[in-house]
Design a protein around this motif. Structure first.
Motif, PDB file in Angstrom:
ATOM      1  N   LYS A 190      54.775  29.109 -28.887  1.00  0.00           N
ATOM      2  CA  LYS A 190      55.551  29.833 -27.882  1.00  0.00           C
ATOM      3  C   LYS A 190      54.835  29.756 -26.534  1.00  0.00           C
ATOM      4  N   PHE A 191      55.460  29.116 -25.565  1.00  0.00           N
ATOM      5  CA  PHE A 191      54.889  28.963 -24.235  1.00  0.00           C
ATOM      6  C   PHE A 191      55.013  30.253 -23.441  1.00  0.00           C
ATOM      7  N   LYS A 192      53.975  30.579 -22.664  1.00  0.00           N
ATOM      8  CA  LYS A 192      54.072  31.706 -21.726  1.00  0.00           C
ATOM      9  C   LYS A 192      54.931  31.311 -20.536  1.00  0.00           C
ATOM     10  N   THR A 193      54.717  30.083 -20.048  1.00  0.00           N
ATOM     11  CA  THR A 193      55.555  29.532 -18.985  1.00  0.00           C
ATOM     12  C   THR A 193      56.098  28.202 -19.479  1.00  0.00           C
ATOM     13  N   LYS A 194      57.363  27.964 -19.229  1.00  0.00           N
ATOM     14  CA  LYS A 194      58.009  26.747 -19.717  1.00  0.00           C
ATOM     15  C   LYS A 194      57.405  25.514 -19.041  1.00  0.00           C
ATOM     16  N   PRO A 195      56.989  24.519 -19.838  1.00  0.00           N
ATOM     17  CA  PRO A 195      56.423  23.308 -19.238  1.00  0.00           C
ATOM     18  C   PRO A 195      57.523  22.400 -18.687  1.00  0.00           C
ATOM     19  N   TYR A 196      57.142  21.610 -17.687  1.00  0.00           N
ATOM     20  CA  TYR A 196      58.046  20.569 -17.207  1.00  0.00           C
ATOM     21  C   TYR A 196      58.123  19.470 -18.260  1.00  0.00           C
ATOM     22  N   LYS A 197      59.112  18.608 -18.123  1.00  0.00           N
ATOM     23  CA  LYS A 197      59.338  17.550 -19.111  1.00  0.00           C
ATOM     24  C   LYS A 197      58.091  16.680 -19.297  1.00  0.00           C
ATOM     25  N   HIS A 198      57.450  16.262 -18.206  1.00  0.00           N
ATOM     26  CA  HIS A 198      56.284  15.381 -18.317  1.00  0.00           C
ATOM     27  C   HIS A 198      55.102  16.101 -18.973  1.00  0.00           C
ATOM     28  N   GLN A 199      54.990  17.426 -18.763  1.00  0.00           N
ATOM     29  CA  GLN A 199      53.925  18.189 -19.406  1.00  0.00           C
ATOM     30  C   GLN A 199      54.184  18.309 -20.903  1.00  0.00           C
ATOM     31  N   LEU A 200      55.432  18.517 -21.294  1.00  0.00           N
ATOM     32  CA  LEU A 200      55.790  18.613 -22.706  1.00  0.00           C
ATOM     33  C   LEU A 200      55.557  17.269 -23.407  1.00  0.00           C
ATOM     34  N   GLU A 201      55.865  16.172 -22.728  1.00  0.00           N
ATOM     35  CA  GLU A 201      55.617  14.845 -23.303  1.00  0.00           C
ATOM     36  C   GLU A 201      54.122  14.624 -23.515  1.00  0.00           C
ATOM     37  N   ALA A 202      53.295  15.008 -22.545  1.00  0.00           N
ATOM     38  CA  ALA A 202      51.838  14.869 -22.682  1.00  0.00           C
ATOM     39  C   ALA A 202      51.325  15.748 -23.820  1.00  0.00           C
ATOM     40  N   LEU A 203      51.845  16.952 -23.915  1.00  0.00           N
ATOM     41  CA  LEU A 203      51.441  17.867 -24.983  1.00  0.00           C
ATOM     42  C   LEU A 203      51.824  17.316 -26.359  1.00  0.00           C
ATOM     43  N   ASN A 204      53.024  16.781 -26.469  1.00  0.00           N
ATOM     44  CA  ASN A 204      53.470  16.206 -27.751  1.00  0.00           C
ATOM     45  C   ASN A 204      52.605  15.027 -28.176  1.00  0.00           C
ATOM     46  N   ARG A 205      52.112  14.254 -27.208  1.00  0.00           N
ATOM     47  CA  ARG A 205      51.243  13.119 -27.535  1.00  0.00           C
ATOM     48  C   ARG A 205      49.833  13.554 -27.903  1.00  0.00           C
ATOM     49  N   SER A 206      49.373  14.685 -27.374  1.00  0.00           N
ATOM     50  CA  SER A 206      47.960  15.017 -27.487  1.00  0.00           C
ATOM     51  C   SER A 206      47.610  16.101 -28.491  1.00  0.00           C
ATOM     52  N   HIS A 207      48.518  16.982 -28.826  1.00  0.00           N
ATOM     53  CA  HIS A 207      48.151  18.184 -29.584  1.00  0.00           C
ATOM     54  C   HIS A 207      47.613  17.917 -30.990  1.00  0.00           C
ATOM     55  N   ASN A 208      47.910  16.761 -31.546  1.00  0.00           N
ATOM     56  CA  ASN A 208      47.432  16.476 -32.905  1.00  0.00           C
ATOM     57  C   ASN A 208      46.341  15.399 -32.957  1.00  0.00           C
ATOM     58  N   LYS A 209      45.784  15.059 -31.818  1.00  0.00           N
ATOM     59  CA  LYS A 209      44.718  14.051 -31.755  1.00  0.00           C
ATOM     60  C   LYS A 209      43.353  14.718 -31.756  1.00  0.00           C
ATOM     61  N   LYS A 210      42.357  14.025 -32.317  1.00  0.00           N
ATOM     62  CA  LYS A 210      40.992  14.546 -32.302  1.00  0.00           C
ATOM     63  C   LYS A 210      40.397  14.465 -30.898  1.00  0.00           C
ATOM     64  N   VAL A 211      40.646  13.383 -30.205  1.00  0.00           N
ATOM     65  CA  VAL A 211      40.221  13.224 -28.810  1.00  0.00           C
ATOM     66  C   VAL A 211      41.405  12.676 -28.019  1.00  0.00           C
ATOM     67  N   TYR A 212      41.496  13.091 -26.762  1.00  0.00           N
ATOM     68  CA  TYR A 212      42.591  12.636 -25.909  1.00  0.00           C
ATOM     69  C   TYR A 212      42.207  12.886 -24.456  1.00  0.00           C
TER      70      TYR A 212
END
Length: 65
Positions: A4-26
């Motif tokens: 649950k986001f405190k502030t809604k991310p922009y599309k490019h931020q959500l895309e970066a988050l989706n790519r990075s949240h499950n990686k060991k390093v990014y």
């Protein structure tokens, strides 16, 4: 990803988050002013919720805060 986001991310931020949240390093090679700190904070929230981390250190220039 069930976060649950405190502030809604922009599309490019959500895309970066989706790519990075499950990686060991990014790395976020994003332009200045695109919200890298927000993506980092959201990623940290996800990892904290999973119990993967218990602290974060975010270093930024004085003018950023």
């Amino acid at each position: 990803m069930n976060y649950k986001f405190k502030t809604k991310p922009y599309k490019h931020q959500l895309e970066a988050l989706n790519r990075s949240h499950n990686k060991k390093v990014y790395a976020y090679f994003m332009e200045m002013g695109t919200g890298k700190s927000k993506v980092l904070i959201d990623t940290s929230g996800i990892l904290y919720g999973k119990g993967a981390i218990n602290a974060v250190v975010l270093v930024a220039p004085k003018g950023v805060y």
